[in-house]
Design an enzyme around this catalytic site. Structure first.
Site, mmCIF file in Angstrom:
data_model
loop_
_atom_site.group_PDB
_atom_site.id
_atom_site.type_symbol
_atom_site.label_atom_id
_atom_site.label_comp_id
_atom_site.label_asym_id
_atom_site.label_seq_id
_atom_site.Cartn_x
_atom_site.Cartn_y
_atom_site.Cartn_z
ATOM 1 C CD GLU A 1 -2.825 1.479 0.444
ATOM 2 O OE1 GLU A 1 -2.456 1.556 -0.739
ATOM 3 O OE2 GLU A 1 -3.980 1.722 0.806
ATOM 4 C CG ASP A 2 -0.963 4.871 -1.394
ATOM 5 O OD1 ASP A 2 -1.615 4.272 -0.502
ATOM 6 O OD2 ASP A 2 -1.499 5.702 -2.152
ATOM 7 C CG ASP B 1 -4.627 9.636 6.944
ATOM 8 O OD1 ASP B 1 -4.136 9.976 8.025
ATOM 9 O OD2 ASP B 1 -5.384 10.374 6.286
ATOM 10 C CG PHE C 1 -2.953 15.335 1.293
ATOM 11 C CD1 PHE C 1 -3.841 14.429 1.863
ATOM 12 C CD2 PHE C 1 -2.751 15.302 -0.076
ATOM 13 C CE1 PHE C 1 -4.507 13.494 1.079
ATOM 14 C CE2 PHE C 1 -3.417 14.372 -0.868
ATOM 15 C CZ PHE C 1 -4.298 13.469 -0.284
ATOM 16 N NE ARG D 1 -3.512 8.240 -9.063
ATOM 17 C CZ ARG D 1 -3.977 7.801 -7.897
ATOM 18 N NH1 ARG D 1 -3.150 7.389 -6.968
ATOM 19 N NH2 ARG D 1 -5.276 7.794 -7.646
HETATM 20 P P1 IMP Z 1 -6.906 5.676 5.283
HETATM 21 O O1 IMP Z 1 -8.070 4.789 4.971
HETATM 22 O O2 IMP Z 1 -7.336 6.943 5.982
HETATM 23 O O3 IMP Z 1 -5.803 4.973 6.016
HETATM 24 O O4 IMP Z 1 -6.346 6.219 3.942
HETATM 25 C C1 IMP Z 1 -5.745 5.449 3.025
HETATM 26 C C2 IMP Z 1 -5.875 6.039 1.646
HETATM 27 O O5 IMP Z 1 -6.132 7.468 1.681
HETATM 28 C C3 IMP Z 1 -4.570 5.869 0.922
HETATM 29 O O6 IMP Z 1 -4.547 4.657 0.197
HETATM 30 C C4 IMP Z 1 -4.538 7.074 0.035
HETATM 31 O O7 IMP Z 1 -5.228 6.792 -1.157
HETATM 32 C C5 IMP Z 1 -5.308 8.147 0.782
HETATM 33 N N1 IMP Z 1 -4.415 9.065 1.523
HETATM 34 C C6 IMP Z 1 -4.318 9.226 2.856
HETATM 35 N N2 IMP Z 1 -3.402 10.167 3.159
HETATM 36 C C7 IMP Z 1 -2.908 10.587 1.983
HETATM 37 C C8 IMP Z 1 -1.887 11.540 1.624
HETATM 38 O O8 IMP Z 1 -1.248 12.210 2.456
HETATM 39 N N3 IMP Z 1 -1.669 11.683 0.300
HETATM 40 C C9 IMP Z 1 -2.318 10.981 -0.670
HETATM 41 N N4 IMP Z 1 -3.247 10.086 -0.374
HETATM 42 C C10 IMP Z 1 -3.547 9.878 0.936
#
Ligand code: IMP
Length: 162
Positions: A85-86, A89, A138, A151
């Protein structure tokens, strides 16, 4: 700096997966650049596959309503899975993906994430391999987007003004 860390992660994964029937599963689209670089650095045999999770809500955060819009095509039963995963958060996306993947009865699932942003974590998630910890803000680039932009930047940048 990214490439050096990717190499280190690849050697940790290779060390832990010697002799295992392993599938590297990339989460579209944000993880693609990281996934390709990581896969190329792995000196063990692995299968590759992808899934896609969509979150509904504002583009800078997860809404909690997460749907898998593309599933893996490889049967994962009995396999050792490394989810790539990238960024994590709130943790909502990863926890939902883990829940779905575990239904496929893999022998184990490990989580490899390029960036961990623990500040806004809402749900505890397993992270087995982590590239970098980010303090907040972000970030975009190297696969990460804001509203589908940025991207293709080759490095990671903090996006100001959102
Ligand atoms: P989570 O469900 O809040 O953990 O978020 C995960 C997804 O939100 C990631 O796979 C990203 O697509 C997006 N995301 C969360 N933070 C960032 C950021 O700082 N930059 C870009 N995408 C983010």
């Amino acid at each position: 700096m990214i490439q050096k860390r990717v190499k280190e992660l690849a050697s940790e994964i290779a060390r832990d997966h010697q002799g295992k029937d392993t599938v590297l599963v990339g989460i579209l689209k944000g993880a693609v650049f990281f996934f390709c670089d990581l896969a190329r650095e792995l000196d063990i045999q692995v299968g590759i596959d992808f899934l896609r999770a969509a979150s509904y809500g504002p583009s800078s955060s997860s809404s909690g309503t997460i749907t898998l819009t593309k599933d893996v095509e490889t049967p994962l039963e009995g396999k050792s899975v490394v989810l790539v995963e990238d960024i994590i958060d709130t943790g909502l996306t990863m926890s939902r993906i883990l829940e779905e993947l575990k239904r496929k009865k893999p022998s184990e699932v490990k989580v490899c994430v390029l960036l961990d942003k623990p500040e806004r974590r809402e749900i505890e998630v397993q992270v087995d391999y982590c590239g970098f910890r980010v303090e907040g803000g972000f970030v975009v680039g190297y696969g990460l987007d804001y509203d589908e932009q940025y991207r293709n930047l080759s490095e990671i940048f903090v996006l100001k003004g959102i």
